[in-house]
Design an enzyme around this catalytic site. Structure first.
Site, PDB file in Angstrom:
ATOM      1  N   ASP A 182    -183.567  44.598 -42.717  1.00 53.10           N
ATOM      2  CA  ASP A 182    -183.282  44.838 -43.694  1.00 53.10           C
ATOM      3  C   ASP A 182    -181.879  44.172 -44.133  1.00 53.10           C
ATOM      4  OD1 ASP A 182    -185.164  46.590 -44.315  1.00 53.10           O
ATOM      5  OD2 ASP A 182    -184.065  48.225 -43.340  1.00 53.10           O
TER       6      ASP A 182
HETATM    7  N1  URA Z   1    -186.846  49.102 -39.471  1.00 52.72           N
HETATM    8  C1  URA Z   1    -186.107  49.448 -40.441  1.00 52.72           C
HETATM    9  O1  URA Z   1    -185.710  50.412 -41.109  1.00 52.72           O
HETATM   10  N2  URA Z   1    -185.217  48.236 -40.873  1.00 52.72           N
HETATM   11  C2  URA Z   1    -185.187  47.174 -40.323  1.00 52.72           C
HETATM   12  O2  URA Z   1    -184.403  46.085 -40.734  1.00 52.72           O
HETATM   13  C3  URA Z   1    -186.171  46.935 -39.186  1.00 52.72           C
HETATM   14  C4  URA Z   1    -186.803  47.974 -38.846  1.00 52.72           C
END
Ligand code: URA
Length: 245
Positions: free
Chosen positions: A102
């Site tokens: 993310d």
């Molecule tokens: N899980 C998440 O919630 N975000 C990420 O970036 C990776 C795994």
């Protein structure tokens, strides 16, 4: 797997549009057979020829990036935000990220121009263990963490078993640091898992991908994987699929 016209364009022979014309005109062969359809997808192991001349393959390259927070896991962003490939401006190969983190997540992400390798690592049945460290709101109860370990129902189905470990907590500030290891790679999975037990993730970092760590790197720094590491990752992905089937 990538569209034939994209592969031809990438090789620098023609623009994407010109590549489409070459295909329609019957000038392109895949594994010795003329292909005139535009939808055809090819992989790195397919032999592509244009006007009887084999395409030169880009040398495969493999990188590990310590992605900082506030960076998009993509090769471009229409809003002009920083993307992971911005950290590789001196690399001439067209690399792209394997999987995603993310915007607000920091940590380890791999990039390559090797489509087969990326596909192998991302295939759901080959998913390699990923270790995250999450700072969450509140201090989760042992029972709640057990739920994450066993698998928890999310909108898109139950999660596979995970390893979960409380690293520390601050009763006064009402926060906790929890390590969680998962094999899946669903969208915002770790954040959604913690939300499901009532603890919002404030900070998230991916610390490990299989045997790879961020050791020696600062946020925004990258290094090339060694040929041995690439080989090990391939073996790991194939072993993982073997164990699950
Ligand atoms: N899980 C998440 O919630 N975000 C990420 O970036 C990776 C795994």
């Amino acid at each position: 797997m990538e569209r034939l016209q994209k592969v031809i364009a990438r090789a620098g022979i023609a623009s994407r549009r010109k590549a489409e014309e070459l295909i329609k005109d019957g000038k392109v062969k895949v594994n010795g057979k003329v292909v005139t359809e535009l939808g055809v997808k090819v992989s790195g192991s397919d032999r592509v020829e244009v006007n009887e001349i084999p395409l030169e393959k880009e040398v495969p390259v493999y990188f590990l990036l310590y992605k900082p927070r506030g960076v998009i896991t993509s090769v471009s962003d229409e809003k002009g935000r920083k993307v992971v490939t911005d950290f590789f401006s001196e690399i001439k190969e067209r690399i792209y990220p394997i999987g995603r983190l993310d915007y607000d997540t920091s940590g380890l992400i791999l990039l390559t121009n090797d489509g087969d390798f990326a596909h192998l690592l991302m295939h759901p049945s080959h998913e390699i263990e990923k270790v995250y460290v999450a700072k969450v709101k509140g201090v989760p109860l042992k029972e709640s963490l057990r739920k994450l370990e066993k698998g928890i129902q999310l909108e898109d189905g139950k999660t596979a078993p995970a390893r979960v470990k409380m690293l520390s907590f601050d009763k006064k500030k009402q926060t906790a640091i929890v390590e969680i290891s998962i094999h899946e790679g669903r969208n915002r999975q770790v954040r959604r898992m913690f939300e499901a037990i009532g603890h919002e993730v404030i900070k998230l970092k991916r610390e490990r991908y299989g045997f790879l760590t961020l050791s020696g790197l600062k946020p925004g720094e990258a290094r090339e994987l060694t040929p041995h590491e690439v080989k090990q990752l391939r073996t790991l992905a194939l072993d993982t699929s073997g164990k699950k089937s």
